[in-house]
Design an enzyme around this catalytic site. Structure first.
Site, PDB file in Angstrom:
ATOM      1  CG  ASP A  17      -1.789   1.171   1.387  1.00  0.00           C
ATOM      2  OD1 ASP A  17      -1.855   1.977   0.443  1.00  0.00           O
ATOM      3  OD2 ASP A  17      -2.415   1.302   2.454  1.00  0.00           O
ATOM      4  CG  ASP A 113      -2.864   3.668  -2.863  1.00  0.00           C
ATOM      5  OD1 ASP A 113      -3.930   3.025  -2.954  1.00  0.00           O
ATOM      6  OD2 ASP A 113      -2.558   4.317  -1.851  1.00  0.00           O
ATOM      7  CD  GLU A 114      -5.371  -0.624  -1.069  1.00  0.00           C
ATOM      8  OE1 GLU A 114      -5.481  -0.421   0.138  1.00  0.00           O
ATOM      9  OE2 GLU A 114      -6.322  -1.018  -1.776  1.00  0.00           O
TER      10      GLU A 114
HETATM   11 MG   LIG Z   1      -2.344   4.112   0.299  1.00  0.00          MG
END
Ligand SMILES: [Mg+2]
Length: 424
Positions: A17, A113-114
């Protein structure tokens, strides 16, 4: 049908993350913002709009995602607001994911974003998992941008790995082995858990569950009742580190798609992207020990209607066989749309997956006694080389010019190996 549910021993998933993602990308491209409190806001913002991301420096003042800008400015008078640039975040997303895949195949891109990766074999050993996580973090900073930090969690289920990634921020690395559970989780609030939002938290409160300890102590059936569906039971199992039975969690397909930047939209460039996506999916296919019996393809042109095609064939792991199928689709699409129609997005997916050992014999395909064809054995050997020595090392013989990482400015379009070239 009754199926057995087994606890997973060891570490099976790595979850990554990015920290303060949009704000960090802005700091990366604009060094003037480094070390400053930054909030990213939707375009045409006023003080009434909300921050959609805040840098760590801003968070230190108490600025949070979702906070109105006038409130945020009260807490942090020096706050710099930046108009969101989604194209930029998508571009960095691809660069980050490509770097992750220099170390481990991505099981699923879970958001901008993961990402989650499945650990296999020796990778599941804590020291190896930790080493991989460190290499990924260092790789992102060295090759994508020094301002980009991420938190990594490693655990036995995706849910637990995601929770582990939240335990240390920024720049965290947390291993959550099953034997330590629920220990480290007990300091969290229910709402901190992925999948528990404000309304589920209310449901839980109403049922007398007010802490992680309470949740942990429930029986799976009680979770089902509180959730009002089997999702509750699934959540319980994932939280307790149990992998659901194969039949239910088994991947139905392996797919990749990509939005194309304007530069990559001419069909001859888009074709290279589609082929690279397919090669990437094929690496995952072999890694999972599966063969694919079908390939789907779709392309979204700028003006013409979406092109979708799907075909079945004798299950294979051979990238060349798959590329040939893709090429047929491609020619069909060109016939329909003409060779100049720009493409905005291409997607491919492998489906009808069968474990390689369960594949039935095919009279028309020569296979070795172990049931693997020569082509498949070759690709598996290449995968191993790439894993051991890195993608660049074996580039000329395998995937030089087709790694998605270089699909930006650097790709030499004529360097994608065709079957003939490869066999020579
Ligand atoms: Mg994040």
């Amino acid at each position: 049908m009754r199926t057995e549910i087994r606890p997973v021993s060891g570490l099976r998933y790595l979850f990554l993350d990015l920290n303060s993602y949009f704000a960090s990308v802005e700091q990366q491209v604009n060094p003037r913002l480094l070390g400053k409190p930054v909030a990213v806001v939707p375009i045409a913002n006023t003080d009434a709009t909300c921050a959609i991301a805040a840098s760590y420096e801003a968070k230190a003042f108490g600025v949070k995602t979702g906070m109105r800008i006038y409130e945020a400015k009260k807490l942090c008078p020096g706050l710099i607001t930046i108009d969101a640039r989604h194209d930029l975040y998508v571009e960095y997303h691809h660069r980050i994911m490509d770097e992750v895949q220099n170390h481990l195949p991505i099981e699923k891109e879970r958001s901008i974003d993961e990402a989650s990766c499945r650990l296999m074999g020796d990778e599941c050993k804590p020291e190896n998992a930790r080493e991989l996580a460190r290499a990924i973090k260092a790789g992102i900073r060295a090759k994508v941008g020094d301002a980009l930090r991420c938190s990594v969690g490693v655990a036995s289920t995706v849910l637990l790995a995601k929770i582990a990634s939240k335990l240390q921020k920024p720049d965290g690395l947390v291993l959550l082995p099953p034997e330590e559970l629920p220990g480290p989780l007990l300091k969290l609030k229910l709402i901190d858990l992925p999948g528990i939002g404000w309304s589920m938290e209310q449901h839980l409160f109403n049922a007398g569950v007010t802490s992680i300890a309470d949740l942990w102590a429930l029986a799976p059936k009680q979770a089902r009742i509180i959730w009002g569906s089997v999702a509750g039971e699934r959540f319980w199992y994932a939280l307790h580190g149990y992998e659901l039975p194969e039949g239910e969690t088994r991947r139905g397909s392996i797919g990749h798609s990509r939005m194309l930047s304007p530069r990559m939209r001419p069909p001859e460039h888009a074709r290279i992207v589609a082929r690279a996506l397919l090669l990437k999916a094929a690496v995952r296919l072999r890694r999972y020990g599966d063969a694919a019996g079908a390939l789907g393809f779709s392309a979204r042109p700028e003006r013409a209607p979406r092109f979708v095609a799907d075909t079945t064939f004798s299950p294979t792991q051979d990238s060349f066989v798959l590329l040939e199928q893709l090429e047929k689709f491609w020619l069909e699409m060109i016939r329909e749309n003409g060779r100049h129609e720009p493409l905005k997005k291409v997607s491919i997916w492998l489906h009808h997956l069968v474990p390689i050992e369960k594949r039935s014999a095919d009279l028309f395909i020569a296979r070795r006694p172990d049931g693997v064809s020569r082509g498949e054995a070759l690709w598996t050997a290449l995968d191993k080389l790439v894993t051991r020595y890195g993608r660049g090392t074996v580039a000329p013989a395998s995937q030089h010019g087709v790694t998605l990482q270089y699909l930006g400015a650097k790709i030499a379009f004529n360097r994608v190996p065709d079957r003939v070239e490869f066999v020579e």
